[in-house]
Design an enzyme around this catalytic site. Structure first.
Site, short mmCIF file in Angstrom:
data_model
loop_
_atom_site.label_atom_id
_atom_site.label_comp_id
_atom_site.label_asym_id
_atom_site.label_seq_id
_atom_site.Cartn_x
_atom_site.Cartn_y
_atom_site.Cartn_z
N GLN A 1 -7.86 0.33 12.02
CA GLN A 1 -7.71 -1.00 10.50
C GLN A 1 -7.34 -2.12 11.41
O GLN A 1 -6.45 -3.01 10.86
CB GLN A 1 -6.75 -0.23 9.84
CG GLN A 1 -6.70 0.88 8.84
CD GLN A 1 -5.69 1.59 8.41
OE1 GLN A 1 -6.09 2.06 6.64
NE2 GLN A 1 -4.35 0.74 7.92
N ARG B 1 0.20 -1.12 0.08
CA ARG B 1 -0.09 -0.38 -0.21
C ARG B 1 0.60 1.37 -0.10
O ARG B 1 0.26 2.30 -0.55
CB ARG B 1 -1.16 0.05 1.61
CG ARG B 1 -2.31 -0.54 0.23
CD ARG B 1 -3.48 -0.54 1.57
NE ARG B 1 -2.51 -1.68 2.76
CZ ARG B 1 -2.55 -1.01 3.85
NH1 ARG B 1 -2.90 -0.09 4.67
NH2 ARG B 1 -2.06 -1.93 5.11
N ALA C 1 -13.93 9.04 11.35
CA ALA C 1 -15.36 7.95 11.93
C ALA C 1 -14.64 7.79 13.68
O ALA C 1 -15.72 7.43 14.42
CB ALA C 1 -13.98 6.70 11.74
N THR D 1 -13.97 0.08 13.25
CA THR D 1 -12.80 -0.22 14.61
C THR D 1 -13.17 -0.22 15.63
O THR D 1 -14.13 -0.66 16.19
CB THR D 1 -13.27 1.27 14.36
OG1 THR D 1 -12.89 1.66 12.90
CG2 THR D 1 -12.35 2.52 15.33
N TYR E 1 -0.54 4.82 -2.33
CA TYR E 1 -0.48 5.70 -1.52
C TYR E 1 0.31 7.15 -2.54
O TYR E 1 0.24 7.77 -2.68
CB TYR E 1 -0.24 5.38 -0.22
CG TYR E 1 -1.23 4.96 0.77
CD1 TYR E 1 -2.23 4.61 1.05
CD2 TYR E 1 -0.65 4.26 2.33
CE1 TYR E 1 -3.34 4.01 1.13
CE2 TYR E 1 -1.46 3.36 2.53
CZ TYR E 1 -2.72 3.11 2.17
OH TYR E 1 -3.49 2.39 3.36
N TYR F 1 -12.95 10.48 1.97
CA TYR F 1 -14.41 10.23 3.19
C TYR F 1 -13.47 10.85 4.79
O TYR F 1 -12.61 10.65 4.98
CB TYR F 1 -14.02 9.39 2.96
CG TYR F 1 -14.22 8.32 3.91
CD1 TYR F 1 -12.92 7.50 3.24
CD2 TYR F 1 -13.82 7.63 4.83
CE1 TYR F 1 -12.41 6.31 4.26
CE2 TYR F 1 -13.79 6.70 6.06
CZ TYR F 1 -12.50 5.94 5.42
OH TYR F 1 -11.69 5.20 5.56
#
Ligand code: SAM
Lengths: 266, 84
Positions: free
Chosen positions: A165, A65, A123, A234, A69, A91
């Site tokens: 995560q 990743r 979140a 989460t 990114y 988001y």
């Protein structure tokens, strides 16, 4: 230089959380890159601007990743360097557990372009409201779940612990989209150093669409092993111990108070 | 704006629709969308909505690595060494 970059937050729930300024940045942009958490949210952005390019194309199972990114940053920066007014629509909050937004803003600034971040409702913000958790009540620590495992972190079981995560906890390759019971067992062993295995924790999922219901699932730490955990879940661990008074500091403060009172009397 | 997205946006921003099942069902029934979508919204059946719209089905919401990239720090160190 005419290029510019704004990384804006659109919040967690479609329609509910976007702020007027983020909306205006999106509408005024030359090109919008989107990193959102639902296909319908992508459609919503497409209604706000004719040129929305999804950053989803850079994800691939098995690909580190870090590369994903970096490609996201490159995609946005290429347009900034071409003189475009670029918006990255993320988001939640664009700066909360998000790398590409911070990196692209730093890069754009270093190259002399105007760049800024507009906050969004994350979140964590939804969690505070939905679960009735005040981070100030006992204090709150938060970590990315894998980082929490890879490094020796000092954490305090008398405050809230939030692990982000959690669905890919322990993935050293950075190339998986999920990990399973074996990896989670290692996390459970780590948490068991400070918490009883039967300590109750919460799997939390905020509403992404207005018709979604919030997930607030209470379970024990040991039950985490076989729990249903998604990419967007989460983990919230409430305190398991009471806050311990710091007798040394309390005594020092009492001395200070006493000295002040004596001075005032003199 | 497409009617279904407009309606979802309204359902997100209008407190009368978030608080009252009756008002939200009324708004859904009045919207200019097909009956299947209306039913899916009333049943809160996200999958059924996704199936009807041209939507990217697999969305990844991961944005953060557990580790910072080491390689990136290194060239900077090299530069300082050269400068020194
Ligand atoms: C890379 S972080 C991005 C967070 C995002 N920038 C924000 O402001 O919330 C991804 C993690 O955020 C959390 N997350 C994302 N969507 C969520 C949701 N709908 N409910 C609860 N947590 C969510 C999960 O921990 C997920 O693994």
């Amino acid at each position: 230089m005419s290029g510019s970059l704004a990384c804006v937050g659109i919040g967690m729930t479609l329609g509910a959380h976007i702020c007027p300024l983020s909306k205006s940045y999106i509408e005024q942009a030359d090109v919008v890159f989107s990193a959102v958490s639902h296909g319908i949210t992508e459609l919503w952005l497409q209604e706000m601007h004719p040129d929305v390019r999804s950053l989803q194309q850079y994800y691939q199972e098995g690909k580190n990743r870090q590369i994903t990114y970096r490609e996201m940053v490159d995609a946005m920066m290429t347009e900034v360097r071409a003189g475009q007014k670029v918006v990255g629509a993320f988001y939640g909050h664009p700066g909360v557990f998000a790398q590409a937004s911070h990196k692209s803003i730093a890069m754009a600034k270093a190259e002399g372009y105007q760049a800024r971040m507009i906050p969004g409702i994350s979140a964590e913000d939804c969690l505070i409201a939905d679960l009735g958790v005040d981070p100030g009540r006992f204090g709150c620590q938060q970590f990315e779940a894998s980082q929490f495992m890879f490094y020796k972190r000092e954490y305090d079981p008398s405050c809230y612990l939030i692990l982000w995560q959690i669905g890919l906890a322990g993935d050293k390759s950075l190339a998986k989209f999920s990990t399973g019971a074996a990896h989670r067992q290692v996390l459970i062993e780590l948490l068991a150093e400070k918490y009883p295995l039967e300590h109750q924790v919460i799997l939390y999922e905020a509403a992404v669409l207005p018709i979604d219901s919030v997930r607030e699932e209470w379970l024990s730490i040991s039950e985490l092993k076989d729990a249903e955990i998604h990419m967007h879940t989460t983990l919230v661990i409430p305190p398991s111990q009471e806050m311990k008074p710091n007798e040394k500091i309390l005594a020092r403060l009492a001395e200070v108070e006493k000295a002040i009172t004596q001075q005032e009397l003199a | 704006m497409s009617s279904i997205i407009k309606l979802l946006e309204r359902m997100g921003q209008d407190s009368t629709l978030t608080d009252s099942k009756e008002s939200s069902e009324k708004a859904i029934n009045k919207a200019d969308i097909n009956n299947e979508l209306k039913q899916a919204l009333i049943n809160k059946d996200v999958q059924a909505i996704v199936n009807q719209l041209d939507v990217c089905p697999d969305i990844y919401c991961l944005l953060f690595p557990a580790d910072e990239e080491e390689a990136e720090e290194k060239p900077a160190e090299d530069k300082t060494e050269i400068a020194a």
